[in-house]
Design a protein around this motif. Structure first.
Motif, mmCIF file in Angstrom:
data_model
loop_
_atom_site.group_PDB
_atom_site.id
_atom_site.type_symbol
_atom_site.label_atom_id
_atom_site.label_comp_id
_atom_site.label_asym_id
_atom_site.label_seq_id
_atom_site.Cartn_x
_atom_site.Cartn_y
_atom_site.Cartn_z
ATOM 1 N N LEU A 131 9.152 19.072 -12.667
ATOM 2 C CA LEU A 131 9.000 20.518 -12.500
ATOM 3 C C LEU A 131 10.379 21.120 -12.260
ATOM 4 O O LEU A 131 11.168 20.577 -11.485
ATOM 5 C CB LEU A 131 8.097 20.832 -11.303
ATOM 6 C CG LEU A 131 6.724 20.164 -11.287
ATOM 7 C CD1 LEU A 131 6.022 20.420 -9.956
ATOM 8 C CD2 LEU A 131 5.860 20.693 -12.421
ATOM 9 N N PRO A 179 5.875 15.344 -6.614
ATOM 10 C CA PRO A 179 7.243 15.502 -7.130
ATOM 11 C C PRO A 179 8.266 15.721 -6.016
ATOM 12 O O PRO A 179 8.076 16.555 -5.132
ATOM 13 C CB PRO A 179 7.139 16.739 -8.022
ATOM 14 C CG PRO A 179 5.709 16.812 -8.392
ATOM 15 C CD PRO A 179 4.956 16.311 -7.203
ATOM 16 N N ALA A 181 12.247 16.495 -4.932
ATOM 17 C CA ALA A 181 13.431 17.185 -5.434
ATOM 18 C C ALA A 181 14.585 16.208 -5.611
ATOM 19 O O ALA A 181 14.761 15.297 -4.802
ATOM 20 C CB ALA A 181 13.825 18.297 -4.476
ATOM 21 N N GLN A 194 6.241 14.308 1.815
ATOM 22 C CA GLN A 194 6.012 14.955 0.526
ATOM 23 C C GLN A 194 4.526 15.230 0.352
ATOM 24 O O GLN A 194 3.709 14.322 0.412
ATOM 25 C CB GLN A 194 6.515 14.038 -0.600
ATOM 26 C CG GLN A 194 6.476 14.657 -1.962
ATOM 27 C CD GLN A 194 7.490 15.779 -2.114
ATOM 28 O OE1 GLN A 194 8.608 15.682 -1.636
ATOM 29 N NE2 GLN A 194 7.084 16.854 -2.768
ATOM 30 N N SER A 196 1.260 15.985 -1.777
ATOM 31 C CA SER A 196 0.849 15.622 -3.135
ATOM 32 C C SER A 196 0.465 16.870 -3.922
ATOM 33 O O SER A 196 -0.227 17.758 -3.422
ATOM 34 C CB SER A 196 -0.335 14.672 -3.074
ATOM 35 O OG SER A 196 -0.863 14.499 -4.371
ATOM 36 N N ILE A 197 0.907 16.899 -5.167
ATOM 37 C CA ILE A 197 0.533 18.018 -6.034
ATOM 38 C C ILE A 197 -0.863 17.809 -6.607
ATOM 39 O O ILE A 197 -1.440 18.702 -7.217
ATOM 40 C CB ILE A 197 1.577 18.183 -7.162
ATOM 41 C CG1 ILE A 197 1.453 19.549 -7.835
ATOM 42 C CG2 ILE A 197 1.464 17.069 -8.188
ATOM 43 C CD1 ILE A 197 2.567 19.857 -8.809
ATOM 44 N N SER B 515 7.883 18.889 2.120
ATOM 45 C CA SER B 515 8.158 19.338 0.754
ATOM 46 C C SER B 515 6.872 19.402 -0.053
ATOM 47 O O SER B 515 5.955 18.615 0.145
ATOM 48 C CB SER B 515 9.139 18.365 0.096
ATOM 49 O OG SER B 515 9.519 18.828 -1.159
ATOM 50 N N THR B 519 2.457 23.682 -3.447
ATOM 51 C CA THR B 519 1.709 23.205 -4.613
ATOM 52 C C THR B 519 0.773 22.066 -4.220
ATOM 53 O O THR B 519 0.353 21.299 -5.085
ATOM 54 C CB THR B 519 2.670 22.726 -5.720
ATOM 55 O OG1 THR B 519 3.594 21.794 -5.163
ATOM 56 C CG2 THR B 519 3.426 23.877 -6.337
ATOM 57 N N VAL B 520 0.444 21.984 -2.950
ATOM 58 C CA VAL B 520 -0.395 20.869 -2.508
ATOM 59 C C VAL B 520 -1.752 20.934 -3.222
ATOM 60 O O VAL B 520 -2.381 21.999 -3.318
ATOM 61 C CB VAL B 520 -0.556 20.883 -0.964
ATOM 62 C CG1 VAL B 520 -1.282 22.126 -0.468
ATOM 63 C CG2 VAL B 520 -1.252 19.637 -0.480
ATOM 64 N N SER B 521 -2.140 19.799 -3.792
ATOM 65 C CA SER B 521 -3.425 19.655 -4.504
ATOM 66 C C SER B 521 -3.592 20.665 -5.633
ATOM 67 O O SER B 521 -4.719 20.962 -6.033
ATOM 68 C CB SER B 521 -4.596 19.780 -3.520
ATOM 69 O OG SER B 521 -4.495 18.794 -2.535
ATOM 70 N N LEU B 522 -2.504 21.173 -6.134
ATOM 71 C CA LEU B 522 -2.575 22.183 -7.209
ATOM 72 C C LEU B 522 -3.290 21.626 -8.445
ATOM 73 O O LEU B 522 -4.086 22.317 -9.074
ATOM 74 C CB LEU B 522 -1.158 22.632 -7.551
ATOM 75 C CG LEU B 522 -0.954 23.650 -8.651
ATOM 76 C CD1 LEU B 522 0.227 24.537 -8.312
ATOM 77 C CD2 LEU B 522 -0.680 23.005 -9.984
ATOM 78 N N LEU B 523 -3.006 20.375 -8.785
ATOM 79 C CA LEU B 523 -3.601 19.818 -9.997
ATOM 80 C C LEU B 523 -5.085 19.535 -9.823
ATOM 81 O O LEU B 523 -5.802 19.352 -10.806
ATOM 82 C CB LEU B 523 -2.869 18.524 -10.395
ATOM 83 C CG LEU B 523 -1.381 18.665 -10.712
ATOM 84 C CD1 LEU B 523 -0.787 17.322 -11.103
ATOM 85 C CD2 LEU B 523 -1.164 19.664 -11.837
#
Lengths: 215, 527
Positions: A131, A179, A181, A194, A196-197, B515, B519-523
Motif C-alpha cells: 500500500l 502491512p 511501513a 501491527q 491486521s488489515i 500501526s 485500516t484494521v480488518s478493512l479487508l
C-alpha cells in the motif's frame, strides 16, 4: 509484462529442442477474476500473470490404461500474478502471488490434433500486498493454501507443439495481512504492534492460454 | 470444431466483469484524533466507522463501530465520555449507494459493545453544541454550510436532540429560529439551571450578528426569545457567553458592545399554554468601554463577579454581578486576554486570588497581575503589577491544575515562557521547532509539545522547568495526553500510525508504536 514476454519467447523456442514423449512443458499467461470482498478492496482489475507447468505421463509409467486415448499426467505448476489498484482514490495498492502446486491431469485425445483435459491441483500461495500513499509505503506477505480445478482444450500443431486453453477456478485461503511501513534499518526502532488489515482472498475463476511442448 | 467452439465459449464466459463496490472508490476523510477519557477516536468517512484506541491498559485495544455514510463533523463531550458524529447521509444515485438521511450519532466511549445511537436530523448540519451535562445536543449549520449539495438550505434551522431519550418522532426537534437577517455564528448550551423552583433545565444561547436568541431546550416546542443587541447602532456580534448556574444567569461579551450583557432568567407566567415560563431580564454591566475579554468568578463568600477588560477606556472593570456596581482599575495596555489563578478543578474552581492580563493583539512585552483578594473593598488600593518580558506575548494559556501560565512569544511558537504566578517570575524556553501541537499532562506536571519537522516529543517538567525529549521513529502530527497519563502521538499516516508513550518519564523501551489501526480488518469489511 516484460517477464511475461520473456517467458513466452522461451516457450516458443523450447519446443525446438523438445521431443515427443511422456513429458510436457507448458508456459503461458493467465487472467484471474478477483471477486471476493477483500480482493475488490484492493483493485477493480483482474489478477494477471504467467505460469510454467511441467507434466509427466504417469499413466504410462504406472501402466494404467483406463480407456484408450485417455492419459493421466502428473503436473507441477509455478504461477506468478500481480494486480494493481487503488483504494479511496488515494491509496495505491499492489497485490502479488506466487503459487506452487502439484496435481494431476486427465487428457483425452479426440483427434490427433485436438485433446481435452481436466486437472486438479493443490499447493501453496505466497500472497503479498503493498500500500502506498503520499510517499508512505507499507507491505506484508503471507503463505496460504490453494486448490485449482480446470478444464481445457489442446490444439496440437506440428511435432507435439500446440496451444492449450484452460478455464477453471482457484480456491485460495484468505491470508491475514498486516502491512508494515518500510523503515530505515539503520535506526533502532520502537517495538511495533501491527493491526491486521484483514484477510486477503484471491480466489477466482481464471482462463489461461499456454504454449505446450511434449518431448 | 464443436470442441473448439466450446472452448471459445467457455473462455468468453470467463471474461465477465462485475462492478467493484463503490465504497472502495469513495472520498476518504479521517476526522481525528479525538481525545476521549482513556481513548483516542478517529472517524473514517469512507469506511463509515469510528475507530477507538483504548489506552486504559498496557494491552492497547482497537475497536470499531459502524455509523452512517459520509461523516462530516465529530466532537467529544466535555467530560470526554461520549463521542458525537454527524453523518451527511447519501442519495441512492448509483449501484452500491443507499438512501440515508443525515444522522447524528452518539457513541459511548466507555462501552465499546454498545451500538451507536442514531438520531435523524434531516439536514446536513455541520456544527454541534453539546450541553456540559451531555443531556442535550444542538446541530446547526456553519456559515458556509457543509457543501453545495441540495437545493435550499435554511441556515437558521436547528436540530435539538434530547440525548437522555431514544430517537423518536419528537426527538430530535427541528426548529427555525427568528433571524432578523443574520445567521447563527455559534451556539452555547448552559449547564442545568433552575429558573422555577428546582426544575433544572438547559438553555441554548444562539449567537448571531446583532441578535442573541435564548431557547429553552428542555421544552423545544416553545418559542425562542430573541434579544436585539444593536438597537440601530453599529453592529454588535456576541462572541462569548459565561454562565452562572446558581443564579440562572449568563454574561455575554460582544464585539461592538459597550458593556457586558447580563441575561438573568427569571420565572414568568406563560402567556399561553405552550408559552415560556421564564423571561430574560437584561442588565448592562458597566464595563463601559467595549470589553475584549471577560472572566466570571465567585469569591470566597460565593458572591459572583465579572472581570472585563475594556481597552477603549484603558481599564479593567470588576463588576458585582448582583448589584452591577463596579470598580475600575486603570491598566494602560489594551488587554484582551484574562486568566484567573489558581485554576484548580475545572468543574469546581477555587476562588481566584489573582488575575493575569495580556495584550495579545497589541503584542506588548508586558503582562499585568491584579490581586483579587480585596479588590471589591473600596478602601483597598488596587494592586496591578507589571511584569516586563523579553518578547511580545502572542498567546497565553493557563496550565491546568498549576499556578502557571504558558506564554507564547512568537508566531512560529518557538519561544515560550512560563510565568509562575506565585513568584511572578518568568522562565524562557527555547524550542527547536515551533509548538504546533501541545498538551499538558493530566496532573499539570508536564508540558508536552511537538512539531511535524522534528521526530521528537518535548517535555517540560513544570516543577523545575527541566526540558527533556523523547525520540520518535516518525514525525509527529498531533500529541494527546489521556487522563491516565499516557501520551498518544499521531503520525498522520492514512493507514494509522501512533506512538504510545506510557508516561512523561518513560524510556523508548517502555513505548510502542501502534500501526495500521485505521485500516484494521478493512479487508474483512462487507461493502
Amino acid at each position: 509484462m516484460r517477464a511475461s514476454l520473456a517467458l513466452l519467447a522461451l516457450a516458443v523456442l523450447y519446443p525446438a529442442v523438445a521431443h515427443a514423449g511422456d513429458n510436457a512443458v507448458s508456459i503461458g499467461s493467465f487472467s484471474r477474476a478477483l471477486r471476493s470482498n477483500s480482493a475488490n478492496a484492493i483493485s477493480s482489475d483482474d489478477l494477471a500473470g504467467v505460469h510454467l507447468t511441467i507434466e509427466r505421463d504417469v499413466g504410462h509409467d504406472l501402466g494404467i490404461d483406463l480407456f484408450p486415448k485417455l492419459q493421466l499426467w502428473a503436473t507441477a505448476t509455478w504461477e506468478y500474478g500481480t494486480v494493481d489498484g487503488s483504494m479511496f482514490q488515494t491509496i495505491t495498492t499492489e497485490g502479488t502471488t506466487h503459487i506452487l502446486t502439484l496435481g494431476g491431469r486427465a487428457r483425452y485425445a479426440l483427434r490427433p490434433w485436438v485433446a481435452v483435459s481436466a486437472r486438479l491441483d493443490a499447493g501453496v500461495q505466497h500472497t503479498g500486498l503493498q500500500l502506498d500513499e503520499g510517499g508512505m509505503t507499507a507491505q506484508d506477505h503471507a503463505w496460504g493454501s490453494v486448490a485449482t480445478s480446470a478444464v481445457g482444450a489442446e490444439l496440437i500443431a506440428v511435432d507435439h507443439i500446440g496451444l492449450r486453453f484452460e478455464m477453471g477456478y482457484l480456491a485460495a485461503s484468505g491470508v491475514a495481512l498486516a502491512p508494515v511501513a518500510d523503515k530505515d534499518s539503520n535506526m533502532l526502532q520502537l517495538s511495533t504492534a501491527q493491526a491486521s488489515i484483514g484477510h486477503l482472498d484471491l480466489s477466482g475463476r481464471f482462463v489461461t492460454v499456454s504454449l505446450l511442448g511434449a518431448f | 470444431m464443436r470442441n473448439l467452439a466450446f472452448v471459445l465459449l467457455a473462455v468468453t464466459a470467463c471474461t465477465w466483469s462485475d462492478d467493484r463496490p463503490l465504497m472502495w472508490d469513495r472520498d476518504r476523510d479521517v476526522l481525528g484524533p479525538i481525545q476521549l477519557k482513556n481513548k483516542v477516536a478517529y472517524v473514517d468517512s469512507a469506511l463509515d466507522r469510528v475507530t477507538m484506541i483504548d489506552l486504559a491498559t498496557d494491552d492497547t485495544k482497537i475497536t470499531t463501530s459502524h455509523i452512517g455514510r459520509r461523516a462530516i463533523h465529530a466532537m467529544a463531550s466535555a467530560d470526554r465520555h461520549q463521542l458525537y458524529v454527524v453523518t451527511r447521509g447519501e442519495e441512492k444515485i448509483q449501484k452500491g449507494m443507499i438512501d440515508q438521511p443525515p444522522l447524528f450519532w452518539s457513541i459511548s466511549a466507555d462501552n465499546p459493545d454498545a451500538d451507536p445511537v442514531a438520531y435523524e436530523i434531516d439536514s446536513p448540519f455541520d456544527r454541534l453544541a453539546i450541553s456540559p451535562d451531555n443531556s442535550t445536543a444542538i446541530a446547526y449549520f456553519s456559515a458556509a454550510g457543509p457543501d453545495a449539495a441540495g437545493f435550499f438550505r435554511n441556515p437558521n434551522e436547528l436540530a435539538i436532540i434530547d440525548l437522555t431519550r431514544p430517537p423518536g418522532d419528537d426527538n430530535p426537534t427541528l426548529k427555525t429560529i427568528r433571524s432578523f437577517g443574520s445567521v447563527p455564528e455559534g451556539v452555547t448550551l448552559s449547564p442545568p439551571m433552575a429558573v422555577t423552583g428546582s426544575d433544572q433545565r438547559t438553555f441554548a444561547f444562539i449567537l448571531s450578528e446583532n441578535n442573541l436568541t435564548v431557547l429553552d431546550v428542555s421544552h423545544p416546542e416553545r418559542r425562542e426569545i430573541s434579544i436585539r443587541l444593536d438597537l440601530g447602532g453599529p453592529p454588535v456580534t456576541p462572541k462569548e457567553v459565561v454562565f452562572a448556574k446558581t443564579t440562572a444567569s449568563a454574561y455575554v461579551r460582544s464585539d461592538g458592545a459597550r458593556d457586558v450583557l447580563q441575561v438573568l432568567l427569571q420565572p414568568a407566567t406563560p402567556a399561553t399554554a405552550d408559552g415560556n415560563d421564564f423571561a430574560p431580564v437584561l442588565a448592562e454591566l458597566g464595563a463601559g468601554g467595549g470589553p475584549t475579554d471577560i472572566a466570571v468568578y465567585d469569591d470566597a463568600s460565593g458572591k459572583r463577579y465579572v472581570l472585563a477588560a475594556t481597552p477603549n477606556t484603558g481599564e479593567v472593570v470588576v463588576i458585582d454581578a448582583d448589584t452591577a456596581q463596579f470598580r475600575s482599575v486603570p491598566v494602560a495596555d489594551p488587554i484582551d486576554r484574562i486568566l484567573l489563578f489558581p485554576t484548580g478543578d475545572e468543574d469546581n474552581p477555587p476562588p481566584p486570588d489573582k488575575a493575569l492580563f495580556a495584550s495579545v493583539a497589541a503584542k506588548t512585552k508586558r503582562v499585568e497581575v491584579l490581586d483579587l483578594t480585596h479588590i471589591t473593598d473600596p478602601l483597598t488600593q488596587a494592586s496591578v503589577r507589571t511584569i516586563t518580558l523579553e518578547n511580545p506575548v502572542r498567546d497565553m494559556v493557563a496550565v491546568p491544575g498549576r499556578d502557571l501560565a504558558m506564554l507564547v512569544h512568537d508566531d512560529a511558537r518557538t519561544v515560550l515562557g512560563l510565568l509562575d504566578m506565585n513568584t511572578e517570575s518568568t522562565s524562557p524556553l527555547l524550542g527547536v521547532g515551533q509548538l504546533d501541537t501541545y498538551d499538558f499532562s493530566p496532573d499539570g506536571s508536564h508540558l508536552i509539545g511537538a512539531t511535524p519537522n522534528v521526530s521528537r516529543v518535548g517535555f517540560v517538567a513544570l516543577d523545575n522547568l527541566h526540558p527533556t525529549s523523547f525520540r520518535l521513529d516518525d514525525p509527529p502530527v498531533k500529541v494527546v495526553s489521556t487522563t491516565n497519563g499516557k501520551i498518544f502521538v499521531d503520525h498522520g499516516d492514512p493507514l494509522g500510525r501512533a506512538t504510545i508513550i506510557p508516561s512523561t518519564d518513560a524510556t523508548r523501551d517502555d513505548a510502542k508504536v501502534l500501526s495500521g489501526f485505521l485500516t484494521v480488518s478493512l479487508l474483512d469489511q462487507e461493502p
